[in-house]
Scaffold this active site. Structure first.
Site, PDB file in Angstrom:
ATOM      1  CG  HIS A   1      -3.412 -17.158  39.214  1.00 47.75           C
ATOM      2  ND1 HIS A   1      -1.979 -16.520  39.708  1.00 47.75           N
ATOM      3  CD2 HIS A   1      -3.358 -18.176  40.574  1.00 47.75           C
ATOM      4  CE1 HIS A   1      -1.231 -16.962  41.784  1.00 47.75           C
ATOM      5  NE2 HIS A   1      -2.607 -17.873  41.350  1.00 47.75           N
TER       6      HIS A   1
ATOM      7  CD  GLU B   1     -30.079 -27.712  26.409  1.00 43.56           C
ATOM      8  OE1 GLU B   1     -30.095 -29.046  26.671  1.00 43.56           O
ATOM      9  OE2 GLU B   1     -29.273 -27.678  25.611  1.00 43.56           O
TER      10      GLU B   1
ATOM     11  CE  LYS C   1     -30.455 -28.691  17.769  1.00 45.56           C
ATOM     12  NZ  LYS C   1     -31.294 -29.953  18.478  1.00 45.56           N
TER      13      LYS C   1
END
Ligand code: PA5
Length: 426
Positions: free
Chosen positions: A299, A278, A414
């Site tokens: 792995h 951010e 948003k």
């Protein structure tokens, strides 16, 4: 407490060449003259924080520890990641300590919310709702559900004593609601952004409830604040690390993979991703921060790191002393062939895995490794570490010429979502 080992970068970075720019940025941070300067409240916070509020936080934590089985921390992004990272790092993943801390308010997932409410409904639970704006939709919806559940269960008067709100000092929907309902409130100062807020009540109340000594945590942060003021790249480990990040970004790397050898640091990786993602990912710039836990992810991701496209460098946080020691026992029959390790500690094995991987990734795989060395992790060291990353991030983002303290891009989803939801004004 954190030492940057630059011996495995596969390149000799000329730190002297960076010093002038680092001095300028340090001055900008110090004098609060750069972009986003009204969000530098975290910088001296380990010294300037409200001491009376800390005492109140500790008092409330003692009350919650005594009276409840579960604390639900309801927040998203900077309003929960630091607390979660600190709690897991210091208390581990299967802590028997009470109360249990669980997290809500960070998702719209129907199943996650349902399952969490089901899990707590018959338990004695308190709520710490955390939102600076007080209007974040994920958090607000979860809090509405939690509040309803609690009020139905214990009544409005008892619920009021079990709800703690951390929000802006004077404004926002959560502040207004808290005043109206009479909740105990704590402050997220206006000049501290969410992802830099772990040393405020946002982080400290959940951490204290989990049994972390928050005074020691703040002492560690204070130590970092003092040590990491020095602009010298020879001395200042956070700035040295910031320069390494900047160098790799400017020389073709697109991803920084943050690695630890401790499952209890998985959430620190999440916090790290938010902090750097951010802060730096704007103006079409920035390293993509990713995280992994070794040897577990050797792995899975290990193959890509070793032989895949050369987009990344690794930053390894290696803690030399574990909190707890485990010794590998002898087995008379030795059918698993492990007796060559009898009497050795798991830390010994983990360290050899680290050194073997370092050689594999750098010498064979040609992937640069920046190593952050720490002697041990405890409450104080955790405070140091959080501050270390925050200071690194400020330097690193300013070196990149971006504002480390805003997040304009977060608004786009948003707006679209509100439009689709039919919210007034969208
Ligand atoms: O770092 C940030 O500023 C964000 O991640 C916020 O913390 C997050 O969006 C939550 O915001 P609020 O505390 O206003 O609910």
């Amino acid at each position: 407490m954190v030492k940057v080992n630059a011996e495995n970068l596969l390149v000799n970075i000329d730190f002297d060449k960076y010093q002038k720019r680092a001095n300028e940025v340090n001055k900008m941070i110090d004098e609060k003259s750069g972009p986003g300067n009204d969000f530098l409240g975290w910088l001296n916070y380990p010294e300037t924080y409200d001491k009376a509020e800390l005492e109140q936080i500790i008092k409330s934590a003692v009350f919650i520890r005594k009276n409840f089985d579960v604390l639900v921390v309801c927040g998203i992004g900077g309003s929960y990641l630091g607390a979660r990272a600190g709690i897991e790092a210091l208390k581990g993943l299967h802590s028997k300590d009470k109360p249990e801390i669980i997290f809500l308010g960070q998702t719209f997932s129907s199943d996650y919310v349902y399952e969490t409410l089901e899990y707590i409904k018959d338990k004695k639970f308190a709520i710490n709702v955390i939102s600076k704006s007080g209007t974040t939709t994920e958090t607000a919806i979860s809090f509405r559900l939690l509040k309803e559940l609690l009020e139905k269960k214990v009544g409005k008067k008892e619920a009021q004593k079990a709800i703690f709100a951390t929000t802006d000092a004077s404004k926002g929907a959560l502040k207004e609601l808290s005043i109206k309902e009479g909740y105990q409130t704590f402050v997220l100062p206006g000049d501290v952004g969410g992802r830099y807020s772990v040393f405020t009540a946002v982080g400290l109340l959940p951490l204290a409830v989990a049994g972390v000594d928050v005074r020691k945590l703040m002492a560690g942060a204070y130590k970092a604040m003092v040590e990491l003021r020095n602009p010298s790249l020879k001395e200042n480990q956070a700035y040295k690390y910031a320069v390494i990040r900047d160098y790799f970004y400017r020389n073709g790397k697109q991803v920084e993979l943050f690695v630890s050898y401790e499952p209890r640091l998985v959430q620190l990786g999440e916090w790290f991703k938010q902090l750097f993602g951010e802060s730096e990912g704007k103006d079409i710039k920035g390293l993509l921060p990713d995280s992994a836990t070794f040897s577990t992810d050797l792995h899975s991701l290990g193959q890509f790191i070793q032989d895949g496209s050369k987009v990344l460098f690794e930053t390894i946080l290696f803690i030399k002393k574990p909190m707890n020691e485990v010794i590998i026992p002898e087995d008379k029959e030795d059918l698993d062939g492990l007796n060559y390790l009898k009497g050795k500690s798991l830390q010994f094995v983990n360290e050899k895995a680290f050194l073997g991987t370092l050689k594999a990734h750098t010498e064979t795989g040609k992937v640069p490794n920046c190593i952050l060395e720490m002697e041990k992790l405890n409450d104080e060291a955790m405070g140091y570490l959080f501050y270390f990353f925050m200071k690194t991030c400020a330097m690193s983002a300013y070196l990149l010429d971006v504002n480390p303290f805003n997040q304009p891009g977060v608004e786009v989803y948003k707006k679209n979502m509100f439009h689709l939801l039919g919210k007034k004004g969208y």
